[in-house]
Scaffold this active site. Sequence first.
Site, PDB file in Angstrom:
ATOM      1  N   TRP A   1      -4.570  -8.985   2.915  1.00 34.94           N
ATOM      2  CA  TRP A   1      -3.212  -9.095   3.457  1.00 34.94           C
ATOM      3  C   TRP A   1      -3.246  -9.500   4.930  1.00 34.94           C
ATOM      4  CZ3 TRP A   1       0.880  -5.113   1.399  1.00 34.94           C
ATOM      5  CH2 TRP A   1       1.031  -5.301   0.016  1.00 34.94           C
TER       6      TRP A   1
ATOM      7  N   LYS B   1       3.212  -0.329  -1.813  1.00 32.87           N
ATOM      8  CA  LYS B   1       2.812  -0.218  -3.211  1.00 32.87           C
ATOM      9  C   LYS B   1       3.374   1.070  -3.803  1.00 32.87           C
ATOM     10  CE  LYS B   1      -1.459  -1.057  -4.457  1.00 32.87           C
ATOM     11  NZ  LYS B   1      -2.938  -0.894  -4.572  1.00 32.87           N
TER      12      LYS B   1
END
Length: 234
Positions: free
Chosen positions: A93, A189
């Site tokens: 990321w 998440k």
Amino acid sequence: MSDEPPRKRMVRPPTGGTDAGRQTAKRLKSAKDRTPSSQAWLERQLNDPYVAEAKARGYRSRAAFKLLEIDERFHLLRKGARVIDLGCAPGGWVQVALQKGVGAVAGVDLLAVDPLPPAALIQADFTEPGCGERLIELLGGAPDLVLSDMAPNTIGHRQTDHLRIMGLIEAAAEFAIQVLKPGGAFVAKAFQGGETGVMFGELKRHFTDVRNVKPKASRADSSEVYIVATGFKG
């Protein structure tokens, strides 16, 4: 001349990381000293087109494609933005954020992460006192975006694992609400069926829009989803 209308081009996921297209399913040559679950995981990795494409593009993990899909939809990684990445290992990321031209990135993980300059990456427990303040200091100011791909080590006890997961989501959300700039965004998440209703309610008090998103790069057999909250009210 055919009367059939021209076919529309479809956007397809990676086909296997090569120009040859989708490859024949691969199997491990030997299962010696491997548990059935380990064998299945390794074979899935070998046959995962996103794993192959990540290697071809130089991404450290297939998770890079999840953030790319989310950003394509919500346009979170703006040039010059400040970004904090919680649970940043192995760095996929962070790579995407830098590729998109953000101004600064600070990340933390329990695991060591190989350097990705100019990002500031530290090995620490995010839930420990003082870690959040250190990230803000490394970043050089309040973030425009807080990302969390954190997930606890599971022990196989459903209730305990669930509590650990929810604890990390709540810690990340609380941190984001405390430090984000007005108009900022939060991505975390989560897992389907994870009883995130209370969390959604809290986020909706602080953000103009809150959604559950399952990127195509997230495996179909996984309950993994991402909470995307945009328009922080400050």
